[in-house]
Design a protein around this motif. Sequence first.
Motif, PDB file in Angstrom:
ATOM      1  N   ASP A 184      53.400 -91.524 -42.371  1.00  0.00           N
ATOM      2  CA  ASP A 184      52.496 -91.253 -42.802  1.00  0.00           C
ATOM      3  C   ASP A 184      52.507 -89.797 -43.720  1.00  0.00           C
ATOM      4  N   ALA A 185      53.517 -88.858 -43.256  1.00  0.00           N
ATOM      5  CA  ALA A 185      53.599 -87.611 -43.839  1.00  0.00           C
ATOM      6  C   ALA A 185      54.689 -87.821 -45.144  1.00  0.00           C
ATOM      7  N   VAL A 186      55.747 -88.231 -44.806  1.00  0.00           N
ATOM      8  CA  VAL A 186      56.681 -88.485 -46.015  1.00  0.00           C
ATOM      9  C   VAL A 186      57.497 -89.630 -46.030  1.00  0.00           C
ATOM     10  N   LYS A 187      56.797 -90.778 -45.411  1.00  0.00           N
ATOM     11  CA  LYS A 187      57.483 -92.073 -45.528  1.00  0.00           C
ATOM     12  C   LYS A 187      58.931 -92.220 -44.715  1.00  0.00           C
ATOM     13  N   ALA A 188      58.910 -91.259 -43.606  1.00  0.00           N
ATOM     14  CA  ALA A 188      60.196 -91.140 -42.797  1.00  0.00           C
ATOM     15  C   ALA A 188      60.499 -92.499 -42.117  1.00  0.00           C
ATOM     16  N   ASP A 189      61.685 -92.713 -41.879  1.00  0.00           N
ATOM     17  CA  ASP A 189      62.144 -93.882 -40.976  1.00  0.00           C
ATOM     18  C   ASP A 189      63.359 -93.269 -40.156  1.00  0.00           C
ATOM     19  N   PRO A 190      63.211 -92.605 -39.080  1.00  0.00           N
ATOM     20  CA  PRO A 190      63.997 -92.140 -38.171  1.00  0.00           C
ATOM     21  C   PRO A 190      65.430 -92.955 -37.879  1.00  0.00           C
ATOM     22  N   ASP A 191      66.368 -92.437 -37.637  1.00  0.00           N
ATOM     23  CA  ASP A 191      67.696 -93.183 -37.102  1.00  0.00           C
ATOM     24  C   ASP A 191      67.906 -93.013 -35.584  1.00  0.00           C
ATOM     25  N   ARG A 192      67.691 -92.044 -35.027  1.00  0.00           N
ATOM     26  CA  ARG A 192      67.972 -91.625 -33.514  1.00  0.00           C
ATOM     27  C   ARG A 192      66.867 -90.939 -32.965  1.00  0.00           C
ATOM     28  N   ILE A 193      66.766 -90.964 -31.510  1.00  0.00           N
ATOM     29  CA  ILE A 193      66.246 -90.009 -30.669  1.00  0.00           C
ATOM     30  C   ILE A 193      67.307 -89.696 -29.717  1.00  0.00           C
ATOM     31  N   LEU A 194      67.359 -88.297 -29.388  1.00  0.00           N
ATOM     32  CA  LEU A 194      68.183 -87.910 -28.571  1.00  0.00           C
ATOM     33  C   LEU A 194      67.155 -87.196 -27.189  1.00  0.00           C
ATOM     34  N   PHE A 195      67.906 -87.674 -26.099  1.00  0.00           N
ATOM     35  CA  PHE A 195      67.413 -87.523 -24.954  1.00  0.00           C
ATOM     36  C   PHE A 195      68.452 -86.529 -23.943  1.00  0.00           C
ATOM     37  N   ASN A 196      67.771 -85.967 -22.886  1.00  0.00           N
ATOM     38  CA  ASN A 196      68.327 -85.453 -21.892  1.00  0.00           C
ATOM     39  C   ASN A 196      68.478 -86.667 -21.051  1.00  0.00           C
ATOM     40  N   GLY A 197      69.568 -86.545 -20.012  1.00  0.00           N
ATOM     41  CA  GLY A 197      69.922 -87.780 -19.195  1.00  0.00           C
ATOM     42  C   GLY A 197      68.697 -88.130 -18.276  1.00  0.00           C
ATOM     43  N   SER A 198      68.077 -87.332 -17.644  1.00  0.00           N
ATOM     44  CA  SER A 198      66.873 -87.346 -16.806  1.00  0.00           C
ATOM     45  C   SER A 198      65.749 -88.178 -17.502  1.00  0.00           C
ATOM     46  N   ASP A 199      65.593 -87.449 -18.831  1.00  0.00           N
ATOM     47  CA  ASP A 199      64.345 -87.908 -19.537  1.00  0.00           C
ATOM     48  C   ASP A 199      64.595 -89.613 -19.888  1.00  0.00           C
ATOM     49  N   ARG A 200      65.951 -89.890 -20.391  1.00  0.00           N
ATOM     50  CA  ARG A 200      66.335 -91.196 -20.799  1.00  0.00           C
ATOM     51  C   ARG A 200      65.996 -92.138 -19.489  1.00  0.00           C
ATOM     52  N   LYS A 201      66.450 -91.716 -18.351  1.00  0.00           N
ATOM     53  CA  LYS A 201      66.123 -92.618 -17.236  1.00  0.00           C
ATOM     54  C   LYS A 201      64.547 -92.881 -17.066  1.00  0.00           C
ATOM     55  N   GLN A 202      63.790 -91.714 -17.124  1.00  0.00           N
ATOM     56  CA  GLN A 202      62.541 -91.628 -16.950  1.00  0.00           C
ATOM     57  C   GLN A 202      61.796 -92.853 -17.786  1.00  0.00           C
ATOM     58  N   LEU A 203      62.347 -92.796 -19.097  1.00  0.00           N
ATOM     59  CA  LEU A 203      61.895 -93.710 -20.108  1.00  0.00           C
ATOM     60  C   LEU A 203      61.999 -95.206 -19.563  1.00  0.00           C
ATOM     61  N   SER A 204      63.360 -95.533 -19.125  1.00  0.00           N
ATOM     62  CA  SER A 204      63.938 -96.849 -18.696  1.00  0.00           C
ATOM     63  C   SER A 204      63.163 -97.226 -17.334  1.00  0.00           C
ATOM     64  N   ASP A 205      62.699 -96.090 -16.383  1.00  0.00           N
ATOM     65  CA  ASP A 205      62.075 -96.531 -15.420  1.00  0.00           C
ATOM     66  C   ASP A 205      60.649 -96.691 -15.513  1.00  0.00           C
ATOM     67  N   SER A 206      60.318 -96.399 -16.696  1.00  0.00           N
ATOM     68  CA  SER A 206      58.741 -96.517 -17.280  1.00  0.00           C
ATOM     69  C   SER A 206      58.634 -98.110 -17.405  1.00  0.00           C
ATOM     70  N   LEU A 207      59.466 -98.805 -17.753  1.00  0.00           N
ATOM     71  CA  LEU A 207      59.308-100.471 -18.021  1.00  0.00           C
ATOM     72  C   LEU A 207      59.255-101.016 -16.466  1.00  0.00           C
ATOM     73  N   LYS A 208      59.516-100.481 -15.574  1.00  0.00           N
ATOM     74  CA  LYS A 208      59.857-101.037 -14.062  1.00  0.00           C
ATOM     75  C   LYS A 208      58.480-100.698 -13.273  1.00  0.00           C
ATOM     76  N   VAL A 209      57.932 -99.668 -13.311  1.00  0.00           N
ATOM     77  CA  VAL A 209      56.759 -99.117 -12.566  1.00  0.00           C
ATOM     78  C   VAL A 209      55.587 -99.773 -12.884  1.00  0.00           C
ATOM     79  N   ASN A 210      55.475-100.279 -13.812  1.00  0.00           N
ATOM     80  CA  ASN A 210      54.078-100.724 -14.387  1.00  0.00           C
ATOM     81  C   ASN A 210      54.494-102.280 -14.593  1.00  0.00           C
ATOM     82  N   SER A 211      53.620-103.154 -13.602  1.00  0.00           N
ATOM     83  CA  SER A 211      54.010-104.447 -13.357  1.00  0.00           C
ATOM     84  C   SER A 211      53.167-105.322 -14.592  1.00  0.00           C
ATOM     85  N   SER A 212      52.141-104.816 -15.179  1.00  0.00           N
ATOM     86  CA  SER A 212      51.547-105.361 -16.249  1.00  0.00           C
ATOM     87  C   SER A 212      52.093-104.903 -17.618  1.00  0.00           C
TER      88      SER A 212
END
Length: 573
Positions: A434-462
């Motif tokens: 909306d601001a500048v029509k940006a289309d990002p290429d990458r998101i940088l994560f700390n290792g534990s935060d990426r694990k948390q994102l991956s685990d978020s797919l598993k903990v919610n059965s819905s």
Amino acid sequence: MALTTDTEKLFGGNPDAPKLSAADVTRRLDSFLEKLDAAPTRTLGPQDVVSAFAGGRGIDFTEQPHTAYGVLTKALDAPAITKGLSPEALASVTGALEQLKSQQPDLVKDINLTSPVGSGLVAFDLEAPAKMLTPRPTPLRNRIPRKKGIGTSHRFKVISGFTGTGTGGVSTIHPGIADTTQNNFAPSGSSQSLYYARGPKISYAGSDQTVPYAQFSVSDEVTWSAQYAGQGYQDVRQLSRTSLTYSSMLLEERMLMMGRGTASGFLGALAAPTSVTATARSAAAGETGVSGVTTNVYVKVTSDAGDFGQSVLSTAATAATTNGQVVDVSCVLPAGATGMRVYVSTGASDPGDASRWYAGKAGYNLFTIQGALPTSGVAASTVTADTSAYANGYDGVLSICTGANSGYVNRLNAALSTTNPGSEFQTAFAALYDAVKADPDRILFNGSDRKQLSDSLKVNSSSNYRMTISQDEVSGVTIGDVVNTIINEVTGKGVNVEVHPWLPQGNAPIVSDTLPIPDSEVSDVWSVVNVQDLMGIDWPVNQFAFESSSYWFGTFLCYAPAWNGAVTGIKKV
């Protein structure tokens, strides 16, 4: 020379044979002596003496130990010896035996792993050279282009918007006209009015950008004694040069990620946290109640700037606490802070910063004090000045992505969503577009935060995600899923998810490597510009040491900070 009768008997031969001449007898004697000289020799040691006595020789060993001392003592008791020796001679021999007794351990010990030297007469199985168990990844430095600079600063001009772009603060106008439409075309700043029958003029926004260069260097020293003593094991001077090179690259990598500069155009120092509170409560499951509390707990916090420092201290917060409780410390963090560092003390009254010790840090705005309160370590009294930014430094990726010119920053102060995994980043994608029509290429994560994102797919059965567990026919089951890409629901582009080894926990920069504008004149959003790239210097020897330094002179810049953003304050779970 006349030979003795004994020599003639020994070497004269058979008496019944003809008598040999003196010369023949002499030759036989010389031959005998030569054979004696050539015979093998042997030096008897204490153990040989012990073994000789232990042979028995008719002596009874039932009462004395089988040692040289025991055998000789037993022999002195024999009636033939006691009768044949005078009392004085017997006393002399007995005294000599007592001296022998004091040396008995040396006489009877075998050579083993602790004798005759406590550390053993053994070689050390030392494998050379030393093992370099030193992680040294530099992904940003490897990826970001490095360009040649000149002078003392790098300058460029930016056109941030013109009429119709919706950027740079330029308003939008309607282009409709009629035959009678007139617009003022007088020069800017002129008091004249020059109306023409033309469509309205468009407007522009732009700026000059100046990014100063800074010098960087680290050094090492190898004493002559270290170099020469290490010969045959490792080339210590070569190790020093290698380590110096990697150290320079690693420090540059950390600056590229989280550096902050104070020169004109940079973000400058972080402010101290505000609205600091300390709240005592009962320990929850998995928590350990505090111990060492007297009456109250006193807390001060700083804004964390990652590897290079922190802000000045906040004001103190107090909580009436008892042993067994925990204390939640919360605050409001300024933009750009990677988290907070906490210092704690206890007492009936505040004992001051000299007794307030570092208790830890969090990647978001809440820290729970638990367990034994620290009584030593880093004192708050050492935090006397800001160390979050440096005059000889520049702004890094994380600082720019969370700074004033960033396109989007969201401080969650919570864990990542498990009901709609990745929703925080979809919100960021939409805002950047909306601001500048940006289309990002990458998101940088700390290792534990990426694990948390991956685990978020598993903990919610819905959740509308399906994970497949594969099984081969031999060894078993392969489990685990990891998020590699987040599809930008606005543009449909896949945004890579990457772990950066030195990124502080709780922070996730959203990065654009290129712009979705074909003629922007920006080939790379991020660039390192160096007047002098990394080089090594061996200094002239002026003392008993080999000294080396690294040196580079340059800066780091982002041409389009508004095309980048960040999600911060991610709670660690």
